[in-house]
Enzyme design. Structure first.
Site, PDB file in Angstrom:
ATOM      1  N   TYR A 144     -18.308 -14.766  90.221  1.00 40.20           N
ATOM      2  CA  TYR A 144     -17.305 -15.589  89.536  1.00 40.20           C
ATOM      3  C   TYR A 144     -17.554 -17.073  89.790  1.00 40.20           C
ATOM      4  CZ  TYR A 144     -14.524 -11.365  88.661  1.00 40.20           C
ATOM      5  OH  TYR A 144     -14.081 -10.140  88.234  1.00 40.20           O
ATOM      6  N   GLU A 166     -19.984 -29.826  80.517  1.00 38.58           N
ATOM      7  CA  GLU A 166     -19.609 -31.132  81.068  1.00 38.58           C
ATOM      8  C   GLU A 166     -20.806 -32.069  81.113  1.00 38.58           C
ATOM      9  OE1 GLU A 166     -16.511 -32.125  81.702  1.00 38.58           O
ATOM     10  OE2 GLU A 166     -15.849 -30.148  81.025  1.00 38.58           O
ATOM     11  N   GLU A 215     -17.386 -33.446  91.086  1.00 40.60           N
ATOM     12  CA  GLU A 215     -17.338 -33.345  89.620  1.00 40.60           C
ATOM     13  C   GLU A 215     -16.855 -31.959  89.193  1.00 40.60           C
ATOM     14  OE1 GLU A 215     -16.984 -34.448  85.990  1.00 40.60           O
ATOM     15  OE2 GLU A 215     -17.753 -35.913  87.419  1.00 40.60           O
ATOM     16  N   LYS A 240      -5.674 -36.632  85.961  1.00 38.66           N
ATOM     17  CA  LYS A 240      -7.058 -36.677  85.485  1.00 38.66           C
ATOM     18  C   LYS A 240      -7.765 -37.953  85.941  1.00 38.66           C
ATOM     19  CE  LYS A 240      -6.748 -33.939  81.275  1.00 38.66           C
ATOM     20  NZ  LYS A 240      -7.020 -34.008  79.830  1.00 38.66           N
TER      21      LYS A 240
END
Length: 114
Positions: free
Chosen positions: A9, A21, A62, A87
């Site tokens: 996972y 991304e 990140e 964010k």
């Protein structure tokens, strides 16, 4: 749940982030370039380990930033000041660590080249 399944996972999450991304892709390429340069100029083992930690730290932050952004998007579909702040703060953490990683990396490289 087995350990192998949990690792699967986690690897799936990393693959997904790398596929979607752009910033993560750019950071990975820059990190790889820095590692190659460090090998080519024969930095010391200690300095090489520091570079590896810094590259791994930027990539890890990140990944966390990506997770925060996706969780916020899932929870709040409308523009909300707190969602934006979450964010922006997560992105700021990546930027902050990236700046200091670059400074340390340049210091290591220039010290090695002298």
């Amino acid at each position: 749940m087995s350990f192998i399944r949990r690792v699967g996972y986690a690897l799936s999450g990393i693959r997904s982030a790398f596929r979607h991304e752009r910033n993560l892709q750019i950071q990975a390429v820059i990190g790889l370039c820095v590692i190659i340069i460090a090998i080519m100029i024969h930095v010391s083992l200690t300095h090489f380990m520091i570079i590896l930690i810094l590259v791994a730290g930027v990539i890890s932050l990140e990944l966390i930033n990506t997770a925060i952004e996706r969780a916020v998007d899932l929870i709040s579909t409308e523009l909300h000041p707190l969602a934006r702040a979450a964010k922006d703060i997560a992105a700021g953490a990546v930027l902050w660590f990236s700046i200091f990683s670059a400074i340390i990396g340049f210091m290591i490289i220039f010290t090695t080249l002298q």
